[in-house]
Design a protein around this motif. Structure first.
Motif, short mmCIF file in Angstrom:
data_model
loop_
_atom_site.label_atom_id
_atom_site.label_comp_id
_atom_site.label_asym_id
_atom_site.label_seq_id
_atom_site.Cartn_x
_atom_site.Cartn_y
_atom_site.Cartn_z
N GLN A 78 -4.45 -16.51 2.07
CA GLN A 78 -4.11 -16.33 0.65
C GLN A 78 -4.63 -17.47 -0.21
OE1 GLN A 78 -2.75 -13.63 -0.34
NE2 GLN A 78 -1.48 -12.80 1.30
N LYS A 79 -4.66 -18.66 0.36
CA LYS A 79 -5.12 -19.82 -0.40
C LYS A 79 -6.63 -19.75 -0.61
CE LYS A 79 -4.13 -24.75 -0.25
NZ LYS A 79 -3.60 -25.80 0.61
N PRO A 82 -8.89 -16.64 -3.67
CA PRO A 82 -9.58 -16.84 -4.95
C PRO A 82 -10.95 -17.46 -4.81
CG PRO A 82 -7.63 -18.24 -4.79
CD PRO A 82 -7.59 -17.34 -3.63
N VAL A 83 -11.14 -18.25 -3.78
CA VAL A 83 -12.46 -18.87 -3.56
C VAL A 83 -13.47 -17.79 -3.17
CG1 VAL A 83 -13.73 -20.55 -2.20
CG2 VAL A 83 -11.37 -21.01 -2.83
N ARG A 86 -14.46 -15.84 -6.17
CA ARG A 86 -15.39 -16.59 -7.00
C ARG A 86 -16.81 -16.57 -6.39
NH1 ARG A 86 -14.87 -20.96 -10.48
NH2 ARG A 86 -13.17 -19.73 -11.32
N ASP A 111 -0.34 -10.72 10.95
CA ASP A 111 0.47 -9.94 10.01
C ASP A 111 1.53 -10.87 9.45
OD1 ASP A 111 1.69 -8.02 8.62
OD2 ASP A 111 2.51 -6.93 10.34
N ASN A 112 1.14 -11.79 8.58
CA ASN A 112 2.13 -12.79 8.15
C ASN A 112 1.91 -13.21 6.71
OD1 ASN A 112 -0.04 -14.52 8.20
ND2 ASN A 112 0.52 -15.48 10.12
N TYR A 113 2.66 -14.22 6.31
CA TYR A 113 2.68 -14.65 4.92
C TYR A 113 1.38 -15.29 4.46
CZ TYR A 113 3.26 -19.15 7.17
OH TYR A 113 3.06 -20.25 7.95
N ALA A 114 0.55 -15.75 5.39
CA ALA A 114 -0.57 -16.59 5.00
C ALA A 114 -1.90 -15.86 4.89
CB ALA A 114 -0.72 -17.74 5.99
N VAL A 116 -4.66 -12.74 4.20
CA VAL A 116 -4.94 -11.55 3.40
C VAL A 116 -5.20 -10.39 4.37
CG1 VAL A 116 -6.52 -10.52 1.76
CG2 VAL A 116 -5.98 -12.94 1.59
N ASP A 117 -4.50 -9.27 4.16
CA ASP A 117 -4.70 -8.15 5.09
C ASP A 117 -5.92 -7.33 4.68
OD1 ASP A 117 -3.19 -7.72 2.91
OD2 ASP A 117 -1.74 -6.40 3.84
N LYS A 121 -9.05 -5.97 -0.24
CA LYS A 121 -8.02 -6.15 -1.27
C LYS A 121 -8.56 -7.02 -2.41
CE LYS A 121 -4.62 -4.01 0.79
NZ LYS A 121 -4.77 -4.15 2.19
N MET B 132 0.44 -24.62 2.20
CA MET B 132 0.52 -23.50 1.26
C MET B 132 0.15 -24.01 -0.14
SD MET B 132 1.20 -21.34 3.42
CE MET B 132 1.23 -19.90 2.39
N TYR B 133 -0.13 -23.03 -1.03
CA TYR B 133 -0.51 -23.39 -2.39
C TYR B 133 0.74 -23.67 -3.22
CZ TYR B 133 -0.11 -18.35 -1.91
OH TYR B 133 0.32 -17.10 -1.55
N LEU B 147 9.75 -11.57 7.40
CA LEU B 147 8.47 -11.52 8.12
C LEU B 147 7.40 -10.78 7.34
CD1 LEU B 147 7.24 -12.27 10.87
CD2 LEU B 147 7.90 -10.01 11.68
N LYS B 149 7.26 -10.30 4.07
CA LYS B 149 7.18 -10.65 2.65
C LYS B 149 5.78 -11.13 2.28
CE LYS B 149 9.30 -13.51 -0.84
NZ LYS B 149 10.31 -14.49 -1.15
N ARG B 150 5.27 -10.56 1.19
CA ARG B 150 3.97 -11.00 0.68
C ARG B 150 4.17 -11.52 -0.74
NH1 ARG B 150 3.52 -10.31 5.19
NH2 ARG B 150 1.96 -9.19 6.39
N ARG B 153 -1.09 -12.80 -5.21
CA ARG B 153 -2.28 -13.61 -4.96
C ARG B 153 -2.54 -14.50 -6.16
NH1 ARG B 153 -4.92 -9.44 -2.76
NH2 ARG B 153 -3.56 -9.72 -0.99
N ILE B 154 -3.06 -15.69 -5.90
CA ILE B 154 -3.24 -16.66 -6.98
C ILE B 154 -4.65 -16.58 -7.54
CG2 ILE B 154 -1.51 -18.33 -6.29
CD1 ILE B 154 -3.82 -19.74 -4.75
N LEU B 156 -8.04 -18.76 -9.04
CA LEU B 156 -8.67 -20.05 -8.81
C LEU B 156 -8.42 -20.95 -10.01
CD1 LEU B 156 -10.33 -21.11 -6.47
CD2 LEU B 156 -12.37 -20.67 -7.79
#
Ligand code: SF4
Lengths: 156, 157
Positions: A78-79, A82-83, A86, A111-114, A116-117, A121, B132-133, B147, B149-150, B153-154, B156
């Motif tokens: 997810q972090k 955006p890169v 761009r 399959d987690n919070y961090a 992108v699936d 997307k 994390m951001y 588990l 939870k999404r 998206r941020i 740039l």
């Protein structure tokens, strides 16, 4: 491209289209967006054993502004999302995207919070390569599929 | 060494066991700074190998009240010895004193524990998220973080 202005919908237009697409499909400049373990398999595909130069795609450009094909190789989190967006926006038309490996394609087993699936997307994708990591044969297959797709594109 | 520690810190030491030949101490958090200072200067534990937190929410056969534990993994080059120091903190007040002034390697470890578990390290010079951001809400390694939870998206910066 202004072809139809010059020639109308005549046979010259379609022949020009064929020639331009033919030239494009055999001169891909890649931009490898490598974030994880799939990068290893990417390197082995680009090394001499599989000789990707046979398909005219052996030349990686490390600036997205000079590349036509974006290879998204590995896990995109997810972090990083955006890169990646761009980078895609910086590429000039015509441009294509190859999603390399299950992580880029669907998030894979992350399959987690961090993570992108799936990079679809964020950006449009032309060819997906399954596998964790994909074998070089699968990568070459994807490259050939992309060439077929490019050959069928319409310019007018 | 353990007798020595027990003599000095007395009832500040909650528990002591030897796991796989490694001394493991559980101590109250009020005594942390004193203890770390003692271990570093007197007992020559000159290297902080690791620092992390544990969330015991829903842990089977839990015999204690507190929810989190912060684990310090110390090593002494001089004596070739290892020591695990555990400090329990409660759910209501998940905070503990920072040990960056003793081990500068604790800087990023503490930021990670803050990022993932929301443990506040008092006196840390730069306590902000490390993995994390900034816009991320919550602390993802807590057991009660959903588990599936999404988060949005941020963009740039
Ligand atoms: S698909 Fe497999 S090899 Fe590729 S980046 Fe994901 S985990 Fe690594």
């Amino acid at each position: 491209m202004g072809l139809e202005k010059a020639f109308g919908e005549s046979w010259v237009t379609s022949k020009m289209e064929f020639a331009i697409n033919w030239a494009r499909k055999f001169s891909f400049f890649n931009y490898p967006f490598v974030t994880a373990c799939c990068g290893m398999e990417f390197m082995s595909t680009f090394a001499s054993t599989y000789d990707i130069a046979r398909f005219g795609a052996e030349f990686p450009r490390f600036s997205p502004r000079q590349a036509d094909v974006l290879f998204v190789v590995g896990t995109v989190n997810q972090k990083m999302a955006p890169v990646l967006k761009r980078v895609y926006e910086q590429m000039i038309e015509p441009k294509w995207v190859v999603s390399f490996g299950v992580c880029a394609t669907s998030g894979g087993f992350y399959d987690n919070y961090a993570v992108v699936d799936g990079i679809d997307k964020i950006i449009p994708v032309d060819v997906y390569i399954p596998g964790c990591p994909p074998r070089p044969q699968a990568v070459l297959d994807a490259l050939v599929k992309l060439q077929q797709k490019v050959q069928k594109e319409k310019l007018v | 060494m353990i007798e020595n520690l027990k003599h000095i810190f007395g009832n500040k030491i909650i528990d002591y066991v030897k796991n796989y030949d490694i001394d493991t101490l559980v101590a109250k958090k009020e005594a942390l700074i004193q203890m770390i200072s003692f271990l570093k200067n007197e007992e020559k534990f000159d290297f902080l190998m690791d620092l992390f937190a544990i969330d015991y929410l829903g842990y089977p056969d839990k015999k204690f009240e507190h929810r989190y534990e912060i684990v310090y993994n110390l090593y002494s080059f001089e004596n070739n010895k290892r020591l695990i120091l555990k400090v329990p903190v409660t759910e209501e007040n998940p905070s503990v004193d920072s040990i960056v002034s003793f081990y500068s390697s604790a800087d990023w470890y503490e930021r990670e524990a803050y990022d993932m578990y929301g443990i506040v390290f008092n006196g840390h010079p730069n306590l902000k998220r490390i993995l994390m951001y900034e816009e991320f809400q919550g602390h993802p390694l807590r057991k009660d973080y959903p588990l599936k939870k999404r988060q949005p998206r941020i963009d740039l910066k």
